[in-house]
Every structure is written in structure tokens, then in C-alpha cells.
Design a protein around this motif. Sequence first.
Motif, PDB file in Angstrom:
ATOM      1  N   PRO A   9       0.788  -1.231   0.000  1.00 44.57           N
ATOM      2  CA  PRO A   9       0.000   0.000   0.000  1.00 44.57           C
ATOM      3  C   PRO A   9       0.825   1.288   0.000  1.00 44.57           C
ATOM      4  O   PRO A   9       0.303   2.348  -0.307  1.00 44.57           O
ATOM      5  N   ILE A  10       2.087   1.206   0.365  1.00 42.32           N
ATOM      6  CA  ILE A  10       2.933   2.404   0.383  1.00 42.32           C
ATOM      7  C   ILE A  10       3.422   2.655  -1.035  1.00 42.32           C
ATOM      8  O   ILE A  10       4.245   1.912  -1.554  1.00 42.32           O
ATOM      9  N   GLN A  11       2.905   3.703  -1.675  1.00 44.54           N
ATOM     10  CA  GLN A  11       3.241   3.923  -3.075  1.00 44.54           C
ATOM     11  C   GLN A  11       3.782   5.312  -3.367  1.00 44.54           C
ATOM     12  O   GLN A  11       4.403   5.521  -4.395  1.00 44.54           O
ATOM     13  N   THR A  12       3.573   6.256  -2.492  1.00 44.74           N
ATOM     14  CA  THR A  12       4.017   7.623  -2.762  1.00 44.74           C
ATOM     15  C   THR A  12       5.018   8.062  -1.691  1.00 44.74           C
ATOM     16  O   THR A  12       5.029   7.517  -0.584  1.00 44.74           O
ATOM     17  N   PRO A  13       5.838   9.051  -2.014  1.00 45.59           N
ATOM     18  CA  PRO A  13       6.785   9.567  -1.012  1.00 45.59           C
ATOM     19  C   PRO A  13       6.088  10.099   0.246  1.00 45.59           C
ATOM     20  O   PRO A  13       6.596   9.953   1.349  1.00 45.59           O
ATOM     21  N   SER A  14       4.900  10.668   0.097  1.00 42.88           N
ATOM     22  CA  SER A  14       4.198  11.179   1.276  1.00 42.88           C
ATOM     23  C   SER A  14       3.751  10.027   2.181  1.00 42.88           C
ATOM     24  O   SER A  14       3.784  10.151   3.403  1.00 42.88           O
ATOM     25  N   GLN A  15       3.353   8.896   1.595  1.00 42.41           N
ATOM     26  CA  GLN A  15       2.987   7.738   2.402  1.00 42.41           C
ATOM     27  C   GLN A  15       4.200   7.153   3.113  1.00 42.41           C
ATOM     28  O   GLN A  15       4.100   6.703   4.248  1.00 42.41           O
ATOM     29  N   VAL A  16       5.355   7.178   2.452  1.00 45.73           N
ATOM     30  CA  VAL A  16       6.588   6.711   3.090  1.00 45.73           C
ATOM     31  C   VAL A  16       6.905   7.596   4.292  1.00 45.73           C
ATOM     32  O   VAL A  16       7.250   7.101   5.368  1.00 45.73           O
ATOM     33  N   TYR A  17       6.751   8.906   4.126  1.00 46.13           N
ATOM     34  CA  TYR A  17       6.997   9.832   5.223  1.00 46.13           C
ATOM     35  C   TYR A  17       6.035   9.575   6.385  1.00 46.13           C
ATOM     36  O   TYR A  17       6.442   9.553   7.551  1.00 46.13           O
ATOM     37  N   LEU A  18       4.751   9.371   6.068  1.00 48.76           N
ATOM     38  CA  LEU A  18       3.768   9.091   7.118  1.00 48.76           C
ATOM     39  C   LEU A  18       4.132   7.806   7.862  1.00 48.76           C
ATOM     40  O   LEU A  18       4.050   7.754   9.090  1.00 48.76           O
ATOM     41  N   VAL A  41      -1.064   0.508   8.118  1.00 51.12           N
ATOM     42  CA  VAL A  41      -1.203  -0.006   6.755  1.00 51.12           C
ATOM     43  C   VAL A  41      -2.625  -0.521   6.521  1.00 51.12           C
ATOM     44  O   VAL A  41      -3.215  -0.279   5.467  1.00 51.12           O
ATOM     45  N   ALA A  42      -3.193  -1.197   7.512  1.00 50.47           N
ATOM     46  CA  ALA A  42      -4.555  -1.708   7.376  1.00 50.47           C
ATOM     47  C   ALA A  42      -5.569  -0.571   7.222  1.00 50.47           C
ATOM     48  O   ALA A  42      -6.597  -0.739   6.562  1.00 50.47           O
ATOM     49  N   ALA A  43      -5.260   0.579   7.805  1.00 52.29           N
ATOM     50  CA  ALA A  43      -6.162   1.728   7.706  1.00 52.29           C
ATOM     51  C   ALA A  43      -5.978   2.492   6.398  1.00 52.29           C
ATOM     52  O   ALA A  43      -6.644   3.502   6.167  1.00 52.29           O
ATOM     53  N   GLY A  44      -5.059   2.039   5.560  1.00 52.65           N
ATOM     54  CA  GLY A  44      -4.882   2.674   4.257  1.00 52.65           C
ATOM     55  C   GLY A  44      -3.827   3.752   4.203  1.00 52.65           C
ATOM     56  O   GLY A  44      -3.795   4.537   3.261  1.00 52.65           O
ATOM     57  N   CYS A  45      -2.969   3.816   5.214  1.00 51.97           N
ATOM     58  CA  CYS A  45      -1.858   4.789   5.241  1.00 51.97           C
ATOM     59  C   CYS A  45      -2.357   6.219   5.079  1.00 51.97           C
ATOM     60  O   CYS A  45      -1.783   7.008   4.330  1.00 51.97           O
ATOM     61  N   THR A  46      -3.409   6.544   5.783  1.00 45.92           N
ATOM     62  CA  THR A  46      -3.994   7.874   5.660  1.00 45.92           C
ATOM     63  C   THR A  46      -3.498   8.801   6.767  1.00 45.92           C
ATOM     64  O   THR A  46      -2.997   8.360   7.794  1.00 45.92           O
ATOM     65  N   LYS A  47      -3.663  10.069   6.537  1.00 49.43           N
ATOM     66  CA  LYS A  47      -3.315  11.077   7.541  1.00 49.43           C
ATOM     67  C   LYS A  47      -4.186  10.910   8.789  1.00 49.43           C
ATOM     68  O   LYS A  47      -3.716  11.105   9.907  1.00 49.43           O
TER      69      LYS A  47
END
Length: 70
Positions: A9-18, A41-47
Motif C-alpha cells: 500500500p505504500i506507493q508515494t513519497p508522502s505515504q513513506v513519510y507518514l 497499513v490496514a487503515a490505508g496509510c492515511t493522515k
Amino acid sequence: MSAHVLPFPIQTPSQVYLLQSVRAAATRSGLDVNETVREFVAAGCTKEAQNRIWERARRRRMALIYGGVE
């Protein structure tokens, strides 16, 4: 039974940072890092998921520093 490939699920640099910030918050507050990452990760890597984890980590740190119920 056939194997299924699930995309990470980690696909963008912002998700990596989160994800890195969630790991750091879990480490600082004494939470189980692997369990916290799985939850994130189960929650979708959201803010929003990051904010929930940060709040739990903050409350845990405050309980460790000042005593009280977690």
C-alpha cells in the motif's frame, strides 16, 4: 489453492513519510512498532490513521511521564 499477490500500500513519497513518522512515534512512546505499522497499513496509510496513532502515542507518553491510566 493459488497464491494471490497483494500490492504494497505504500506507493508515494508522502505515504513513506507518514509511515516513518508512525514508526518514530511508536518507538518514542514505547508502543509495539510492528503492531502500530500493521494498524496504519490496514487503515490505508492515511493522515487520519496517523493522527489517531500520534494521539495514542501522546497519551501513552504522558501516562509514562506523569503517571496515570493510559
